[in-house]
Design a protein around this motif. Structure first.
Motif, PDB file in Angstrom:
ATOM      1  N   GLY A  51      37.714  16.720  -8.577  1.00 31.03           N
ATOM      2  CA  GLY A  51      38.876  17.192  -9.324  1.00 31.03           C
ATOM      3  C   GLY A  51      39.959  16.146  -9.435  1.00 31.03           C
ATOM      4  O   GLY A  51      40.543  15.952 -10.504  1.00 31.03           O
ATOM      5  N   VAL A  52      40.205  15.468  -8.341  1.00 25.08           N
ATOM      6  CA  VAL A  52      41.242  14.450  -8.322  1.00 25.08           C
ATOM      7  C   VAL A  52      40.927  13.335  -9.313  1.00 25.08           C
ATOM      8  O   VAL A  52      41.783  12.920 -10.092  1.00 25.08           O
TER       9      VAL A  52
ATOM     10  N   VAL B 161      41.634  14.700 -12.948  1.00 22.23           N
ATOM     11  CA  VAL B 161      43.037  14.748 -13.387  1.00 22.23           C
ATOM     12  C   VAL B 161      43.668  13.385 -13.493  1.00 22.23           C
ATOM     13  O   VAL B 161      44.343  13.095 -14.481  1.00 22.23           O
ATOM     14  N   VAL B 162      43.484  12.576 -12.475  1.00 20.81           N
ATOM     15  CA  VAL B 162      44.131  11.270 -12.490  1.00 20.81           C
ATOM     16  C   VAL B 162      43.655  10.447 -13.689  1.00 20.81           C
ATOM     17  O   VAL B 162      44.453   9.843 -14.393  1.00 20.81           O
TER      18      VAL B 162
ATOM     19  N   VAL C  51      42.273  11.534 -16.571  1.00 19.24           N
ATOM     20  CA  VAL C  51      42.723  12.100 -17.839  1.00 19.24           C
ATOM     21  C   VAL C  51      44.224  11.866 -18.031  1.00 19.24           C
ATOM     22  O   VAL C  51      44.676  11.504 -19.114  1.00 19.24           O
ATOM     23  N   ASP C  52      44.975  12.040 -16.961  1.00 19.20           N
ATOM     24  CA  ASP C  52      46.411  11.798 -17.037  1.00 19.20           C
ATOM     25  C   ASP C  52      46.685  10.358 -17.449  1.00 19.20           C
ATOM     26  O   ASP C  52      47.551  10.082 -18.289  1.00 19.20           O
TER      27      ASP C  52
ATOM     28  N   VAL D 113      45.851   9.973 -21.201  1.00 19.87           N
ATOM     29  CA  VAL D 113      46.749  10.680 -22.101  1.00 19.87           C
ATOM     30  C   VAL D 113      48.167  10.105 -22.048  1.00 19.87           C
ATOM     31  O   VAL D 113      48.807   9.923 -23.078  1.00 19.87           O
TER      32      VAL D 113
ATOM     33  N   TRP E   9      46.916  18.591 -20.485  1.00 18.27           N
ATOM     34  CA  TRP E   9      46.453  17.314 -21.045  1.00 18.27           C
ATOM     35  C   TRP E   9      45.810  17.484 -22.409  1.00 18.27           C
ATOM     36  O   TRP E   9      44.974  16.696 -22.814  1.00 18.27           O
TER      37      TRP E   9
ATOM     38  N   VAL F  11      46.974  16.258  -8.340  1.00 21.06           N
ATOM     39  CA  VAL F  11      46.075  16.544  -7.230  1.00 21.06           C
ATOM     40  C   VAL F  11      46.347  17.925  -6.646  1.00 21.06           C
ATOM     41  O   VAL F  11      45.422  18.711  -6.427  1.00 21.06           O
TER      42      VAL F  11
ATOM     43  N   VAL G 170      44.952  20.653  -9.153  1.00 19.73           N
ATOM     44  CA  VAL G 170      43.499  20.906  -9.145  1.00 19.73           C
ATOM     45  C   VAL G 170      43.008  21.477  -7.844  1.00 19.73           C
ATOM     46  O   VAL G 170      42.231  22.429  -7.848  1.00 19.73           O
TER      47      VAL G 170
END
Lengths: 194, 194
Positions: A161-162, A165-166, A168-169, A172, B112, B162, B165
């Motif tokens: 998960g981390v 997100v990291v 994709v962030d 974006v 996102w 983090v 998620v």
DNA sequence: CTTTTTGAACTGACTGGTCAGTGCAAAAAG
DNA sequence: CTTTTTGCACTGACCAGTCAGTTCAAAAAG
């Protein structure tokens, strides 16, 4: 594979790509089949010749994308010692997400959504991806490189998960940042496991 | 506040709650205004009496939710030394997400996504939430509790993501797990900053 | 020949948004 | 106090538009 089969595979590929991009941007419901056909340069009838429904197109697309990722994971850790393996996973995930950014966005959007028709499919795919990570983490625990009080499944899920997100962030909101930077930050954060 | 105003505030609150739950489960486009009205025990017209459009209901709801979170952040770090402050932020985020689970899911799904009407609003809100975290992290760097080569904004964004998620994954896939466990895992993962 | 694609027309269900009308609590009038 | 009036908050049937999915004749490709 003969000419016809190849041609058809190309069409499916174009449909995948068009659908992934549109759904990542707008979401599943907001994306129409007409949109997808238009972007894929294909007639609407072709969509229904190649897929049973909009839903099935989406599910196949999910499977396709996650299988590609897990295959990459397996290849990346092949023969690596536990110490380096987790790092390789992170690097692989980052590169995968840079390459298939739209798919990653889409996954991030749908992964934790319940009550959708494809939720079961998603649970399975999550299991598949996290499973590969878990194997590696477990090996690390066994070899003593990772603390043995670590909950392997939780850590693996968190790792997955981390990274999602990291990455994709990053794509974006800070796309100009080089991948090495992001890899560095990510590894700094997950110091304990990675 | 007189009877009428209170009544209306109640209605808006019910609409918020209904909308958050449904959108978290199904996504924005898949959720109809009729659904929302039905779950809120309100006539469809009432939705449009209280909100200009489906879009605006959603945007107000986003603002409302994020403001609640940032207020919680501020309160949590109030007067705390940098060393303890980051831990307090993590704890606060976890508790917030447990309390407003549906909102967190929704945020994770939409955060996102580009090319949607509310994307600008979301950028602002992200800035707001991460800003509070960044203040705390910066204080930690200044006081020497955190390494001074740390990129404050990236670290803060990562911290926020983090927490999001891990917490949502916990609530969706391992809800029986006590919050202390999750807090522990999370802090183990972000060892370097938290 | 067979397989695949085209493209346009059509259907039927659904959706966001509207609006004329209702009910009722509180203010104004007596 | 009681009666009347006001206007806020809410209602739900309705409308115009949209979309997934179907059909099919004809063309292109192999």
């Amino acid at each position: 594979m003969d000419g016809r089969t190849r041609r058809r595979a190309d069409t499916k590929q174009r449909l995948y790509e068009a659908a992934v991009e549109l759904i990542a941007e707008q979401g599943f419901s907001a994306t129409t089949v007409d949109d997808i056909a238009l972007r894929a340069n294909v007639a609407k009838g072709t969509v229904y010749y190649n897929f049973k429904s909009k839903n099935e197109l989406f599910e196949e697309l999910l499977r396709h994308g996650v299988e590609l990722l897990t295959a990459g994971f397996r290849e990346a850790v092949e023969g690596l010692p536990p110490r380096e393996a987790v790092g390789a996973l992170i690097r692989t995930q980052l590169e995968y997400i840079r390459r298939y950014r739209a798919f990653a966005q889409l996954l991030l959007s749908e992964m934790w959504r319940t009550n959708r028709e494809w939720h079961q499919t998603l649970i399975l795919l999550r299991e598949q991806a996290i499973g590969v990570i878990a194997e590696t983490v477990q090996a690390g625990v066994d070899s003593g490189d990772l603390p043995d009080d670590l909950d392997v499944r939780v850590a693996s899920a968190a790792l997955f998960g981390v990274g999602l997100v990291v990455a994709v962030d990053w794509l974006v909101f800070q796309p100009e940042r080089p991948i090495e930077d992001v890899e560095e930050s990510l590894k700094a954060i997950v110091r304990r496991v990675g």
